[in-house]
Design a protein around this motif. Structure first.
Motif, PDB file in Angstrom:
ATOM      1  N   MET A   1       9.594   5.962   5.664  1.00  0.00           N
ATOM      2  CA  MET A   1       8.669   6.172   6.421  1.00  0.00           C
ATOM      3  C   MET A   1       7.377   6.935   5.879  1.00  0.00           C
ATOM      4  N   ALA A   2       7.756   7.860   4.966  1.00  0.00           N
ATOM      5  CA  ALA A   2       6.747   8.315   4.162  1.00  0.00           C
ATOM      6  C   ALA A   2       5.721   7.596   3.411  1.00  0.00           C
ATOM      7  N   SER A   3       6.506   6.465   3.005  1.00  0.00           N
ATOM      8  CA  SER A   3       5.690   5.161   2.331  1.00  0.00           C
ATOM      9  C   SER A   3       4.582   4.578   2.881  1.00  0.00           C
ATOM     10  N   GLN A   4       4.774   4.570   4.161  1.00  0.00           N
ATOM     11  CA  GLN A   4       3.782   4.111   5.075  1.00  0.00           C
ATOM     12  C   GLN A   4       2.598   4.987   5.185  1.00  0.00           C
ATOM     13  N   TRP A   5       2.987   6.523   5.181  1.00  0.00           N
ATOM     14  CA  TRP A   5       1.938   7.389   5.083  1.00  0.00           C
ATOM     15  C   TRP A   5       1.143   7.374   3.783  1.00  0.00           C
ATOM     16  N   TYR A   6       1.893   7.175   2.626  1.00  0.00           N
ATOM     17  CA  TYR A   6       1.286   6.832   1.267  1.00  0.00           C
ATOM     18  C   TYR A   6       0.234   5.726   1.275  1.00  0.00           C
ATOM     19  N   SER A   7       0.837   4.899   2.076  1.00  0.00           N
ATOM     20  CA  SER A   7       0.010   3.483   2.069  1.00  0.00           C
ATOM     21  C   SER A   7      -1.409   3.862   2.665  1.00  0.00           C
ATOM     22  N   LEU A   8      -1.530   4.667   3.815  1.00  0.00           N
ATOM     23  CA  LEU A   8      -2.488   4.890   4.653  1.00  0.00           C
ATOM     24  C   LEU A   8      -3.364   5.948   3.487  1.00  0.00           C
ATOM     25  N   VAL A   9      -2.739   6.990   3.190  1.00  0.00           N
ATOM     26  CA  VAL A   9      -3.570   7.542   2.051  1.00  0.00           C
ATOM     27  C   VAL A   9      -4.211   6.922   1.056  1.00  0.00           C
ATOM     28  N   SER A  10      -3.429   6.102   0.437  1.00  0.00           N
ATOM     29  CA  SER A  10      -4.054   5.083  -0.567  1.00  0.00           C
ATOM     30  C   SER A  10      -5.068   4.226  -0.164  1.00  0.00           C
ATOM     31  N   GLN A  11      -5.038   3.790   1.174  1.00  0.00           N
ATOM     32  CA  GLN A  11      -6.052   2.897   1.474  1.00  0.00           C
ATOM     33  C   GLN A  11      -7.188   3.700   1.979  1.00  0.00           C
ATOM     34  N   LYS A  12      -7.314   4.922   2.231  1.00  0.00           N
ATOM     35  CA  LYS A  12      -8.475   5.788   2.284  1.00  0.00           C
ATOM     36  C   LYS A  12      -9.126   5.891   1.072  1.00  0.00           C
ATOM     37  N   LEU A  13      -8.108   6.259  -0.071  1.00  0.00           N
ATOM     38  CA  LEU A  13      -8.724   6.395  -1.285  1.00  0.00           C
ATOM     39  C   LEU A  13      -9.358   5.279  -1.879  1.00  0.00           C
ATOM     40  N   PHE A  14      -8.756   4.210  -1.541  1.00  0.00           N
ATOM     41  CA  PHE A  14      -9.296   2.864  -2.079  1.00  0.00           C
ATOM     42  C   PHE A  14     -10.651   2.707  -1.740  1.00  0.00           C
ATOM     43  N   LEU A  15     -10.853   2.948  -0.211  1.00  0.00           N
ATOM     44  CA  LEU A  15     -12.140   2.740   0.431  1.00  0.00           C
ATOM     45  C   LEU A  15     -12.995   3.587   0.102  1.00  0.00           C
ATOM     46  N   ALA A  16     -12.655   4.793  -0.233  1.00  0.00           N
ATOM     47  CA  ALA A  16     -13.795   6.016  -0.892  1.00  0.00           C
ATOM     48  C   ALA A  16     -14.121   5.315  -2.280  1.00  0.00           C
ATOM     49  N   SER A  17     -13.215   4.865  -3.030  1.00  0.00           N
ATOM     50  CA  SER A  17     -13.505   4.405  -4.444  1.00  0.00           C
ATOM     51  C   SER A  17     -14.464   3.260  -4.275  1.00  0.00           C
ATOM     52  N   THR A  18     -14.281   2.304  -3.315  1.00  0.00           N
ATOM     53  CA  THR A  18     -15.159   1.112  -3.137  1.00  0.00           C
ATOM     54  C   THR A  18     -16.669   1.664  -2.871  1.00  0.00           C
ATOM     55  N   LEU A  19     -16.931   2.546  -1.957  1.00  0.00           N
ATOM     56  CA  LEU A  19     -18.247   3.078  -1.643  1.00  0.00           C
ATOM     57  C   LEU A  19     -18.581   3.832  -2.787  1.00  0.00           C
ATOM     58  N   LEU A  20     -17.985   4.572  -3.386  1.00  0.00           N
ATOM     59  CA  LEU A  20     -18.248   5.230  -4.687  1.00  0.00           C
ATOM     60  C   LEU A  20     -19.079   4.302  -5.841  1.00  0.00           C
ATOM     61  N   ASN A  21     -18.183   3.282  -5.923  1.00  0.00           N
ATOM     62  CA  ASN A  21     -18.719   2.194  -6.898  1.00  0.00           C
ATOM     63  C   ASN A  21     -19.858   1.442  -6.232  1.00  0.00           C
ATOM     64  N   LYS A  22     -20.157   1.388  -5.211  1.00  0.00           N
ATOM     65  CA  LYS A  22     -21.392   0.945  -4.556  1.00  0.00           C
ATOM     66  C   LYS A  22     -22.549   1.694  -4.759  1.00  0.00           C
ATOM     67  N   LEU A  23     -22.205   3.216  -4.280  1.00  0.00           N
ATOM     68  CA  LEU A  23     -23.314   3.976  -4.797  1.00  0.00           C
ATOM     69  C   LEU A  23     -23.556   4.154  -6.087  1.00  0.00           C
ATOM     70  N   GLU A  24     -22.828   4.141  -7.123  1.00  0.00           N
ATOM     71  CA  GLU A  24     -22.943   4.142  -8.510  1.00  0.00           C
ATOM     72  C   GLU A  24     -23.644   3.026  -8.983  1.00  0.00           C
ATOM     73  N   SER A  25     -23.471   1.731  -8.254  1.00  0.00           N
ATOM     74  CA  SER A  25     -24.383   0.790  -8.691  1.00  0.00           C
ATOM     75  C   SER A  25     -25.707   0.561  -8.105  1.00  0.00           C
ATOM     76  N   ALA A  26     -25.938   1.289  -7.169  1.00  0.00           N
ATOM     77  CA  ALA A  26     -27.176   1.504  -6.244  1.00  0.00           C
ATOM     78  C   ALA A  26     -27.842   2.712  -7.183  1.00  0.00           C
ATOM     79  N   THR A  27     -27.334   3.357  -7.809  1.00  0.00           N
ATOM     80  CA  THR A  27     -28.042   4.514  -8.462  1.00  0.00           C
ATOM     81  C   THR A  27     -28.469   4.351  -9.945  1.00  0.00           C
ATOM     82  N   GLY A  28     -27.184   3.472 -10.619  1.00  0.00           N
ATOM     83  CA  GLY A  28     -27.362   3.320 -11.959  1.00  0.00           C
ATOM     84  C   GLY A  28     -28.132   2.030 -12.265  1.00  0.00           C
ATOM     85  N   ASP A  29     -28.268   1.164 -11.360  1.00  0.00           N
ATOM     86  CA  ASP A  29     -28.907  -0.208 -11.982  1.00  0.00           C
ATOM     87  C   ASP A  29     -30.585  -0.023 -11.346  1.00  0.00           C
ATOM     88  N   GLU A  30     -31.325   0.113 -12.414  1.00  0.00           N
ATOM     89  CA  GLU A  30     -32.775   0.355 -12.125  1.00  0.00           C
ATOM     90  C   GLU A  30     -33.367  -1.191 -12.147  1.00  0.00           C
TER      91      GLU A  30
END
Length: 166
Positions: A1-30
């Motif tokens: 059961m806790a594994s399902q919650w870990y998957s959900l936490v990981s999903q949110k962290l992955f999505l945050a990472s995706t947005l940060l990568n997008k933000l980084e490429s928007a900021t760093g690429d002149e």
């Protein structure tokens, strides 16, 4: 059961990472077309909100790891109140919450900043300029958010690894 919650936490962290990568490429690429400031702010706030959601889900994951199947703690204090005994993960989180510069403390600062209206600034003219002050607040840089994300990911993984053995 806790594994399902870990998957959900990981999903949110992955999505945050995706947005940060997008933000980084928007900021760093002149050479890329300029993104409006609103797009950058949306990416930053979206990543922050996902990190905050992951933190809340992490509390539920910890409760599930300790057989609290129905409780959904919204805060560290609520999680701590669920147990009549000391829980190692709760002790670690309490320590993190009291440590300046920790990922938990950083998220507290970000949550507080996002929950307040923007500070009203005076118009600067030659008559009223006295000194330059640096605006205080949490680190909202891509690097700062990525450090918090990495630390959260490690913490969630260690809990999953520890409790996955059972």
């Amino acid at each position: 059961m806790a594994s399902q919650w870990y998957s959900l936490v990981s999903q949110k962290l992955f999505l945050a990472s995706t947005l940060l990568n997008k933000l980084e490429s928007a900021t760093g690429d002149e050479t890329a077309p300029r993104h409006p400031a609103a797009d950058k702010e949306a990416l930053s706030q979206g990543a922050t909100e996902l990190l905050l959601r992951a933190r809340r889900l992490l509390l539920i994951m910890i409760a599930r790891c300790h057989q609290r199947k129905k409780e959904t703690p919204e805060s560290l204090a609520e999680l701590e109140a669920l147990f009549p005994y000391e829980v190692h993960e709760v002790a670690l989180l309490k320590e993190l919450s009291e440590t300046a510069g920790s990922w938990w403390h950083h998220l507290d600062q970000l949550e507080s900043a996002l929950s307040q209206p923007p500070v009203t600034r005076k118009n600067v003219t030659t008559e009223n300029i006295i000194a330059i002050s640096v605006e205080q607040g949490p680190d909202r840089s891509v690097e700062g958010l990525k450090q918090t994300l990495t630390a959260m990911t490690r913490f969630a993984r260690s809990i999953e690894d520890q409790h996955g053995e059972w």
